[in-house]
Write an enzyme that holds these catalytic residues in place. Structure first.
Site, mmCIF file in Angstrom:
data_model
loop_
_atom_site.group_PDB
_atom_site.id
_atom_site.type_symbol
_atom_site.label_atom_id
_atom_site.label_comp_id
_atom_site.label_asym_id
_atom_site.label_seq_id
_atom_site.Cartn_x
_atom_site.Cartn_y
_atom_site.Cartn_z
ATOM 1 N N CYS A 195 0.717 -1.237 -0.024
ATOM 2 C CA CYS A 195 0.030 0.130 -0.015
ATOM 3 C C CYS A 195 0.858 1.282 -0.124
ATOM 4 C CB CYS A 195 -1.039 0.001 1.002
ATOM 5 S SG CYS A 195 0.015 0.046 2.726
ATOM 6 N N HIS A 228 -1.948 1.441 7.407
ATOM 7 C CA HIS A 228 -2.433 1.301 5.842
ATOM 8 C C HIS A 228 -2.202 2.719 5.304
ATOM 9 C CE1 HIS A 228 -4.240 -0.036 2.245
ATOM 10 N NE2 HIS A 228 -5.023 1.019 2.356
#
Length: 485
Positions: free
Chosen positions: A50, A420
């Site tokens: 990510c 994230h």
């Protein structure tokens, strides 16, 4: 019963034929839906990638960077010995960014960026797709690798390179001594820096004699700003972080050559004296502002026990950013100042007010007064802005020279051990008007893409901010950049 089944079979056949015709005429429904809504392709998460996906989405929203990559890779088109996309980082990055900005036709809603990790391994960067990494660190890996790729190319011919000097394309007039004349012409592809390249100035002044040391220049690809301590009842803004970055600091026990010289002049018989050590004031400024500005907000802090902690406070930022008050100005001598005033009295130029040259001190707040905080100020005019900058809010900066527009925001959710990365970015412009800037924002988390509002973007806890400089019509970009260099 047989007739009913036969009729259903005919109906099914007709429906299949219609579906096949629709597919041939308009393509897959998902692709048609994505193009109609103005969304962009997502990126496949290869494990824990990510950090890479969010950074690529942010870079793809910077048209100046894509344009630079196109000019940078133009020389590879003549090299047909072997496939170049697997050899050069610039080509691999260009293909990915063009696909993410909808400049290249693609049938997939989700792209695979594993080719970027593969080409980085050729540059001796071992980045695992299953380990959590930092998006800001990857940004510097990309910019430094692009510089290495540029430096590996032939540039100026060395005077002792006899073989190159014997080539017919280099005439004797082009070969001259470095101290007497100009060097052979340099290719434009290797002469220009990438648009994130900027310069910092470091200025030191002696507190005792007010002697100023020579200005030192250092390069930067991103501004890494620490978040100052919060004050109760006052929101933290991007201007607070910028002022904290350039705030002056005292450096003690520094040898001052001017103080030593003054002390030596007062001593007779030529007696030797020790170097005079005094306290200097160090001041940082931005010597050269880049076309694309990447701002990194440092959210790493350390507890008293030495454990890493993440700072979650919100730093207010705006859609537009004014950087004039942080720009370093070269001091002008009085003789040159009078000439400039006489010349500018006939015609008003950028950087002047009513024909009078603006002094460097005019761009800075007077001593004893509070600085003007405009970047990140909570204003409804900023929050509701839809592509136009509300200059009337700040009359002091009614015509900023260094004005930037927000293009993307990278946000990190989680703590220092796991989390994230997601990205807010502008939607690509319409193909009918490719030079325009879209006011539609997108929220992207790996392969998930949806629309977002500007208020949602400005309310996020930013980790990386991507701005791109806006040039007004009265500013001549080529002359201004040449003057900055």
């Amino acid at each position: 019963r047989y007739k009913v089944m036969k009729n259903w079979g005919v109906i099914g056949g007709v429906a299949a034929a219609l579906a096949a015709g629709m597919y041939v005429l308009w393509g897959p429904i998902t692709e048609r839906k994505r193009r109609r809504k103005g969304l962009v392709p997502g990126l496949l998460n290869l494990g824990n990638t990510c950090f890479m996906n969010s950074l690529l989405q942010g870079l793809s929203s910077c048209p100046s960077f894509i344009k630079w990559l196109e000019e940078f890779t133009a020389q590879y088109k003549t090299d047909q010995q072997q496939p170049t996309e697997h050899r050069y980082l610039s080509l691999t990055l260009l293909h990915l960014l063009r696909a993410l900005s909808c400049q290249e036709a693609t049938e997939d809603d989700v792209l695979d960026a594993s080719c970027l990790l593969e080409v980085l391994r050729m540059y001796r960067w071992q980045i695992s797709s299953f380990e959590e990494q930092d998006a800001h660190e990857l940004f510097h890996v990309l910019t430094s690798s692009l510089e290495d790729e540029r430096d590996r190319q032939p540039r100026v011919t060395h005077l002792f390179d006899v073989h190159s000097l014997e080539q017919p394309e280099i005439t004797q007039k082009q070969i001259s001594c470095r101290t007497r004349g100009s060097l052979p012409p340099v290719s434009n592809h290797w002469k220009s820096q990438h648009p994130f390249h900027g310069r910092l100035t470091s200025n030191m002044v002696c507190k005792h004699c007010e002697h100023q040391s020579p200005v030192r220049y250092d390069t930067f690809d991103s501004l890494s700003l620490s978040i100052p301590a919060a004050v109760w009842g006052r929101p933290m803004t991007l201007d607070h972080c910028l002022h904290h970055f350039i705030s002056s600091e005292s450096v003690k026990d520094v040898v001052c050559d001017n103080c030593t010289k003054i002390q030596a002049e007062g001593i007779l018989n030529g007696q030797s004296i020790e170097n005079q050590r005094t306290t200097f004031v160090k001041q940082l400024k931005l010597g050269k502002l880049p076309q694309c500005l990447c701002i990194h907000l440092q959210r790493l802090s350390w507890s008293n026990q030495g454990t890493p902690l993440k700072r979650h406070e919100h730093v207010q930022f705006n859609e537009f950013l004014i950087m004039d008050i942080y720009k370093y100005h070269i001091p002008v001598h009085k003789s040159s100042q009078n000439e400039l005033n006489q010349k500018n009295s006939e015609e008003t130029t950028p950087g002047t007010k009513e024909g009078i040259t603006v002094k460097p001190s005019d761009a800075e707040p007077p001593s004893g007064t509070k600085p003007l905080f405009m970047n990140g100020a909570c204003s409804s005019s900023f929050l509701m802005s839809s592509g136009t900058f509300p200059l009337a809010v700040f009359p002091e900066c009614s015509s900023p020279v260094y004005l930037y527009r927000l293009m993307a925001v990278v946000v990190h959710h989680g703590d220092m051990h796991s989390g994230h990365f997601v990205t807010y970015r502008r939607s690509p412009p319409s193909p009918k008007n490719p030079v325009s800037v879209s006011s539609q924002w997108l929220w992207i988390s790996d392969d998930t893409v949806r629309k977002a509002s500007l208020q949602e973007v400005l309310s996020s806890s930013a980790y990386l901010l991507f701005y791109e400089r806006v040039h007004s019509r009265v500013q001549h970009q080529s002359l201004e950049l040449r003057a900055e260099e």
